[in-house]
Design a protein around this motif. Structure first.
Motif: not given
Ligand code: NDP
Length: 370
Positions: A209-213, A221-235
């Motif tokens: 998922v993309t979301c805020s940190s 906790s829900l079972g997803a791997e999060p990526v911060d959409y604001r991070s410069p390394t998101a892509t």
């Protein structure tokens, strides 16, 4: 328990409940202030219930400003069999709710008076759930999950049916989820948290998922791997975690549009967006030109990907009884947790709209009727 809903399956002699005064939040003009009407006209019953809590969705906050009125007025003209324009004002917002059956009509055999139920209103142009008395259709209503509170149950139906229909469009289901890696943009909101949990319950191969940190812990906790959409390394992070067979966009962002590129080529991969321009376009240009404008935007958005066998589609909320039944079961089994972020009292509906309208939801906002 002040709020009541009524179930209907088919038209029959109107039934009225014993309730004398009914309250409802409504707007008298598009864009006007929400007003608590204490002498709300009692709806005519085509089969009956009693309801306790309702949730607020971002769309409610736009619809009180007239969003979607062009299309929904036309819908109402068709359902009212009218050849003249039909006013939808005064308008009571709210799409889903939970509560107790107060009475039932002859077309309804799955419920009895006193049952705890949750459901969505339909058709979409109908009166909303932010009222003491709500009419629900039996085929968009199920029993609440055992042990769930009404606030928890009310948080489920609208987002569940939206996710379900998006996955139907993607041809993603419990039988094939284990073969699919899914990326969800906007994973921390009401729709996203439901999508993650449904996929996890279905045994999906991977959910990113993309979301805020600040949502990372919840997402993990829900079972997803999060990526911060604001991070410069998101892509880079999304590329490393991919490729994906299915992308679900609950936000329309440059990152979500870019992510078409990290779906497999000619492998029937599909990007579904629930953020469609259709209602805004039909409001702005009228029905025919608005639909043409949406079709043009769809083409502009999808043609390049489709040359590489990556498909794109918009998806919309639709009431779905199978979905409501399965989600109720998964909640009972502990595989889906209702994500209630905040509960407001009925009197505080305008504050709840203010919050939901900011679109930084962490799960669902619910209105409790006392
Ligand atoms: P919410 O407000 O609950 O959630 C939106 C989430 O997206 C928030 O958690 C927000 O968190 C996050 N977010 C915002 N910007 C980004 C970004 N660029 N990348 C990733 N995450 C982001 O809304 P809902 O989940 O209820 O609904 C989502 C959208 O879907 C709404 O626009 C709604 O109108 C639409 N919708 C459409 C339906 C249809 O029938 N087509 C049905 C239901 C919903 P934060 O900003 O804090 O990071």
């Amino acid at each position: 328990l002040r709020t009541k809903a009524m179930l209907s399956r088919r038209l029959f002699t109107p039934i009225r409940t014993a309730s004398s005064s009914i309250r409802a939040w409504q707007v008298d003009e598009w864009g006007g202030d929400l007003r608590l009407e204490s002498n709300y006209a009692q709806p005519v019953l085509t089969g009956p219930n009693q309801v306790l809590a309702a949730s607020v969705n971002p769309i409610d906050t736009y619809q009180i400003k007239g969003y979607g009125n062009e299309l929904l007025s036309t819908w109402k003209m068709v359902t009212d069999r009218s050849f003249n324009p039909v006013s939808r004002l005064p308008y009571t917002p709210g799409r889903d709710c939970a509560g107790v059956v107060e009475a039932i009509g002859p077309g309804v055999n799955r419920f009895k008076v006193g049952d705890k139920v949750m459901g969505v209103t339909q058709p979409p142009a109908t009166r909303g759930t932010l009222a003491d008395l709500v009419v629900l259709e039996a085929d968009a209503t199920v029993g609440t999950p055992a042990k769930s509170t009404f606030e928890e149950a009310a948080s489920l139906p609208y987002v569940a049916c939206t996710v379900w229909n998006a996955f139907l469009v993607a041809r993603l289901n419990k039988d094939n989820a284990r073969n699919n890696r899914i990326l969800i943009h906007g994973g921390s909101g009401g729709v996203g948290t439901m999508a993650v949990q449904l996929l996890r319950a279905w045994g999906a191969r991977k959910v990113v998922v993309t979301c805020s940190s600040d949502s990372f812990d919840t997402m993990r906790s829900l079972g997803a791997e999060p990526v911060d959409y604001r991070s410069p390394t998101a892509t880079d992070e999304l590329i490393a975690a991919g490729p994906y067979e299915v992308i679900l966009s609950c936000v329309d962002s440059p990152l979500s549009q870019w992510s078409d590129k990290i779906m497999g080529i000619w492998r029937n991969c599909v990007h579904i967006s629930i953020v469609s321009p259709m209602l805004a376009d039909t409001d702005r240009y009228g029905l025919p030109m608005g639909l043409a404008s949406t079709a043009a935007k769809y083409f502009a958005r999808s043609w390049e990907s489709s040359l590489q066998g990556r498909w794109f589609s918009y998806a919309y909320f639709l009431p779905n009884l199978d979905c409501l039944q399965e989600v109720a079961t998964l909640v009972e089994q502990g595989q889906i947790k209702p994500m209630v972020e905040k509960v407001y009292p009925f009197e505080a509906v305008p504050e709840a709209f203010e919050k939901v309208g900011q679109k930084h939801g962490r799960g669902k906002t619910v209105i409790k009727m006392e």
